[in-house]
Design a protein around this motif. Structure first.
Motif, mmCIF file in Angstrom:
data_model
loop_
_atom_site.group_PDB
_atom_site.id
_atom_site.type_symbol
_atom_site.label_atom_id
_atom_site.label_comp_id
_atom_site.label_asym_id
_atom_site.label_seq_id
_atom_site.Cartn_x
_atom_site.Cartn_y
_atom_site.Cartn_z
ATOM 1 N N TYR A 1 25.451 23.282 9.515
ATOM 2 C CA TYR A 1 25.613 24.121 10.802
ATOM 3 C C TYR A 1 26.108 22.895 11.988
ATOM 4 O O TYR A 1 25.413 21.979 12.075
ATOM 5 N N ASP A 2 27.182 23.497 12.617
ATOM 6 C CA ASP A 2 27.369 22.600 13.739
ATOM 7 C C ASP A 2 26.242 22.796 14.965
ATOM 8 O O ASP A 2 25.855 23.658 14.907
ATOM 9 N N LYS A 3 26.837 22.034 15.989
ATOM 10 C CA LYS A 3 25.977 21.771 17.202
ATOM 11 C C LYS A 3 26.136 23.306 17.720
ATOM 12 O O LYS A 3 24.573 23.804 18.374
ATOM 13 N N ALA A 4 26.882 24.077 17.814
ATOM 14 C CA ALA A 4 27.340 25.159 18.511
ATOM 15 C C ALA A 4 26.404 26.248 17.995
ATOM 16 O O ALA A 4 25.757 27.036 18.483
ATOM 17 N N GLN A 5 26.472 26.395 16.398
ATOM 18 C CA GLN A 5 25.443 27.208 15.768
ATOM 19 C C GLN A 5 24.042 26.892 16.095
ATOM 20 O O GLN A 5 23.245 27.729 15.973
ATOM 21 N N LEU A 6 23.549 25.476 16.179
ATOM 22 C CA LEU A 6 22.169 25.322 16.268
ATOM 23 C C LEU A 6 21.905 25.736 17.676
ATOM 24 O O LEU A 6 20.774 26.199 17.941
ATOM 25 N N ILE A 7 22.900 25.560 18.730
ATOM 26 C CA ILE A 7 22.240 26.052 20.149
ATOM 27 C C ILE A 7 22.241 27.564 20.293
ATOM 28 O O ILE A 7 21.227 28.245 20.688
ATOM 29 N N LYS A 8 23.086 28.102 19.412
ATOM 30 C CA LYS A 8 22.963 29.800 19.161
ATOM 31 C C LYS A 8 21.627 30.228 18.590
ATOM 32 O O LYS A 8 21.092 31.187 19.067
ATOM 33 N N LEU A 9 21.296 29.538 17.490
ATOM 34 C CA LEU A 9 19.969 29.884 16.922
ATOM 35 C C LEU A 9 18.888 29.504 18.031
ATOM 36 O O LEU A 9 17.944 30.620 18.295
ATOM 37 N N GLY A 10 18.778 28.540 18.936
ATOM 38 C CA GLY A 10 17.821 28.337 20.106
ATOM 39 C C GLY A 10 18.043 29.647 20.948
ATOM 40 O O GLY A 10 16.914 30.018 21.242
ATOM 41 N N GLN A 11 19.090 30.084 21.485
ATOM 42 C CA GLN A 11 19.179 31.162 22.211
ATOM 43 C C GLN A 11 18.652 32.291 21.598
ATOM 44 O O GLN A 11 18.285 32.997 22.296
ATOM 45 N N ASP A 12 18.939 32.405 20.579
ATOM 46 C CA ASP A 12 18.475 33.839 19.638
ATOM 47 C C ASP A 12 17.236 33.789 19.665
ATOM 48 O O ASP A 12 16.233 34.904 19.545
ATOM 49 N N LEU A 13 16.470 32.557 19.639
ATOM 50 C CA LEU A 13 14.946 32.545 19.452
ATOM 51 C C LEU A 13 14.293 32.451 20.745
ATOM 52 O O LEU A 13 13.054 32.526 21.114
ATOM 53 N N GLY A 14 15.475 32.766 22.135
ATOM 54 C CA GLY A 14 14.557 32.915 23.350
ATOM 55 C C GLY A 14 14.626 31.742 24.258
ATOM 56 O O GLY A 14 14.039 31.647 25.336
ATOM 57 N N ILE A 15 15.389 30.719 23.899
ATOM 58 C CA ILE A 15 15.395 29.460 24.620
ATOM 59 C C ILE A 15 16.732 29.729 25.667
ATOM 60 O O ILE A 15 17.588 29.937 25.527
ATOM 61 N N SER A 16 16.330 29.816 27.049
ATOM 62 C CA SER A 16 17.251 29.951 28.019
ATOM 63 C C SER A 16 17.529 28.596 28.665
ATOM 64 O O SER A 16 18.585 28.832 29.667
ATOM 65 N N ASP A 17 16.918 27.748 28.884
ATOM 66 C CA ASP A 17 16.975 26.330 29.630
ATOM 67 C C ASP A 17 18.159 25.892 29.236
ATOM 68 O O ASP A 17 18.473 25.418 27.909
ATOM 69 N N PRO A 18 19.145 25.543 29.987
ATOM 70 C CA PRO A 18 20.332 24.978 29.660
ATOM 71 C C PRO A 18 20.186 23.605 29.370
ATOM 72 O O PRO A 18 20.926 22.842 28.670
ATOM 73 N N LYS A 19 19.084 22.923 29.455
ATOM 74 C CA LYS A 19 18.755 21.547 29.003
ATOM 75 C C LYS A 19 18.673 21.270 27.467
ATOM 76 O O LYS A 19 19.056 20.475 26.824
ATOM 77 N N PHE A 20 18.345 22.621 26.741
ATOM 78 C CA PHE A 20 18.366 22.629 25.438
ATOM 79 C C PHE A 20 19.775 22.182 24.739
ATOM 80 O O PHE A 20 19.868 21.340 23.816
ATOM 81 N N ALA A 21 20.830 23.033 25.231
ATOM 82 C CA ALA A 21 22.068 22.925 24.971
ATOM 83 C C ALA A 21 22.592 21.426 25.166
ATOM 84 O O ALA A 21 23.360 20.700 24.186
ATOM 85 N N GLN A 22 22.285 20.924 26.530
ATOM 86 C CA GLN A 22 22.543 19.555 26.586
ATOM 87 C C GLN A 22 22.084 18.656 25.819
ATOM 88 O O GLN A 22 22.773 17.620 25.206
ATOM 89 N N THR A 23 20.718 18.809 25.315
ATOM 90 C CA THR A 23 20.035 17.940 24.509
ATOM 91 C C THR A 23 20.842 17.979 22.946
ATOM 92 O O THR A 23 21.015 16.819 22.464
#
Length: 266
Positions: free
Chosen positions: A185-207
């Protein structure tokens, strides 16, 4: 023309006719052989092309697909997820037992261990019996196409731990594990998983995008790889570090049979 001459002529005509029939039959047989060979070549070519297409399709199965969040993780009240460098501890304060679990998100044996023992470990965590220290290992980082999935997924899991979503993120990655040797899975897909799990902090995607914890993960991998206490005997004279590895008090223990019951009851 005498009778003898007529008979001789008739015999020559019959012989010529027989040769013509034989030649015709031979030609037909040769044509059939050629047709059979051509058909066989076409069938083999179709099988090869079909096999290549199937392999490519299988290797790229993760492309443009979402990682399903799932509902397997259910940590209860009082359970703390805490990142310490490249390690994530999950448990209640004062838990009676602690294990270190070394796993790679691309390792099929790690996924099998998670499938077989993950729910029981999480129950023991919820019951206050167990703390699990998760080490995301990048042993198979070169075994994805393109290389790098082990590192990207491990970095994303640490970023999820910062948001108190490690267990759900960890479980989803193993449940939707890519094929070893295929596309991760690429980084965009990993970020989307986090968002689907309820992560809304933009720092997650930045990290995730920055690979913030990549260096820590690489350093940690070198350390565990060379730790004599984590070496295992794989048989045939092969001794080394592998995944998954379960350790108690810093020393690898055999993850065979009902190893979890032995640890909890020991």
């Amino acid at each position: 023309m005498g009778g003898a001459a007529r008979n001789a002529r008739k015999s020559r005509q019959q012989a010529a006719a027989a040769r013509s029939v034989a030649q015709a039959r031979g030609s037909k047989s040769d044509r059939n052989k050629i047709i059979a060979v051509v058909v066989a070549v076409v069938v083999v070519a179709a099988l090869v092309i079909g096999g290549v297409l199937w392999i490519n399709s299988s290797k790229n199965a993760t492309q443009d697909s979402a990682i399903q969040p799932g509902t397997t993780s259910s940590l209860g009240p009082g359970v703390v997820e805490k990142r310490d460098g490249a390690v994530v501890s999950v448990g209640k304060p004062g838990a009676s037992k602690t294990i270190d679990l070394y796993a790679d998100f691309l390792c099929p044996y790690c996924a099998k261990l998670q499938q077989d023992f993950g729910p029981r470990m999480e129950k023991a965590i919820n019951d206050g019996q167990l703390t699990v220290r998760y080490h995301m290992v990048i042993l198979l980082n070169k075994n994805s196409d393109p290389p790098g999935y082990s590192l990207d997924s491990a970095n994303a899991a640490l970023a999820a731990a910062d948001q108190q979503k490690f267990t759900a993120f960890h479980d989803a990655l193993f449940k939707n594990q890519p094929q070893e040797g295929g596309r991760g899975y690429d980084k965009a897909q990993l970020i989307k998983l986090g968002q689907d799990l309820g992560i809304s902090d933009p720092k997650f995607a930045q990290t995730v995008n920055a690979g913030t914890y990549d260096q820590q993960l690489q350093t940690a991998f070198q350390q565990v790889q060379n730790d004599p206490k984590l070496q295992q005997d794989f048989g045939n004279g092969q001794v080394g570090f592998g995944t998954p590895t379960v350790a108690v008090d810093g020393k690898a223990v055999p993850a065979q049979g009902d190893w979890l019951a032995k640890i909890l009851g020991g």
